[in-house]
Structures are given as structure tokens and as C-alpha cells.
Design a protein around this motif. Structure first.
Motif: not given
Length: 177
Positions: A122-128, A158-165, A171-177
Motif C-alpha cells: 500500500s502507498v502510505e499517505i496521510a493527511a498533511g 481510497e488507498t493507493g497500491y504499488a506492485l513491485n514498486d 491513492a485518491k485524495v482530497v487536497t487543500g486549496n
């Protein structure tokens, strides 16, 4: 008669020497031509050998890449199942049935570990976090709750994923404007 004979022999030697000189010049030019031809053949052989070596390396790399991502279609098809498990776990946590939580958690862990063994991460992404188009897809922008979140990830939908890098789902994210 001996003088005549010596003179005749001398003339013959001179003629033979002229002919030998001509033959030597012809032989030298023939040797040079053969050397040039041999050098051309060597160059052609080396180029062909290098081209074949590059072909072998390229096909080996392509075969390895295909092998690494051969099961990507199956794994991509299983990603919604992983998402469903995450949603189910959040809902089951709210209930008081700990046995149900443990059972579903074991199944989720087994599926996750099996896919991890096949190269899924899983592609590790957090708020901020900084918004990175190589890993994320912005599905919407909202006014940033604080100045620090402008241009950054506000929420991960939604979590993003990588297969063998290699990213197989952003990952589907909401961004700040």
C-alpha cells in the motif's frame, strides 16, 4: 665470350629486379586491401555481436518485467475486496461482537499478507503530506482547514497500491486549496 655472358646475365638480373619490384608493389597493395577488408569484417562482427548482446539483455529485462507484473490484473481485481475489508473492519469495530471482529480481521490479514507476498504494497499517505502526482490522484479540492494544509493532502479517500514498486492504483485524495 665471358664478358658478353656477364653483361647478358646483368641485364637479365636488372629485368628480373624490375619485375620483382612491380610484383612487390602489387603484393603490398593486395596486402593493404586485404587488411582493410579484414578490418571491415572485424568491425561488422563486433557491431553484430554488440547488437546481439544488447538484444539478449533487453529481452531478459522485458521477460523479467513481464514476470514481475504478470499477476497485476488479478491483484488489481482484488483491490476492491481489500477496500471492502477496510470498510467492514471499521463498521465491525463499532459493534460489540469481538469474535466477529477477530474472525474478519484474520481473513483480512491473510489476504493482505498473501498479496504482500506477491509484491503488493500500500502507498502510505496521510493527511498533511505534500501532494505528489506520482502516487496520488486528487479527486477534489476543498478550502484548506488551516494554512499549513494548502496544497497538501487533507483526506485520503481510497488507498493507493504499488506492485513491485510500480503504481497500479493511485491513492485518491482530497487536497487543500
Amino acid at each position: 665470350m665471358s664478358e658478353n655472358t656477364n653483361e647478358e646475365i646483368l641485364n637479365e638480373n636488372l629485368e628480373n629486379q624490375d619485375t620483382t619490384t612491380e610484383n612487390t608493389d602489387e603484393n603490398i597493395s593486395e596486402v593493404d586491401r586485404l587488411k582493410e577488408e579484414l578490418q571491415k569484417e572485424k568491425d561488422q562482427y563486433l557491431r553484430l555481436f554488440a547488437e546481439f548482446d544488447n538484444y539478449k539483455k533487453r529481452t531478459t529485462k522485458e521477460r523479467f518485467d513481464i514476470f514481475k507484473t504478470a499477476n497485476s490484473e488479478v491483484i488489481t481485481a482484488l483491490l476492491p475486496v481489500l477496500d471492502d475489508f477496510e470498510r467492514a473492519m471499521k463498521e465491525i469495530e463499532k459493534s460489540s461482537d469481538q469474535d466477529l471482529f477477530k474472525g474478519v480481521s484474520l481473513i483480512q490479514t491473510k489476504l493482505t499478507e498473501t498479496l504482500r507476498g506477491k509484491g503488493l504494497k500500500s502507498v502510505e499517505i496521510a493527511a498533511g503530506d505534500e501532494f505528489d502526482t506520482d502516487k496520488m490522484e486528487a479527486i477534489t479540492q476543498i478550502p484548506a482547514p488551516s494554512d499549513e494544509l494548502k496544497g497538501k493532502v487533507v483526506d485520503v479517500v481510497e488507498t493507493g497500491y504499488a506492485l513491485n514498486d510500480k503504481i497500479i492504483r493511485y491513492a485518491k485524495v482530497v487536497t487543500g486549496n
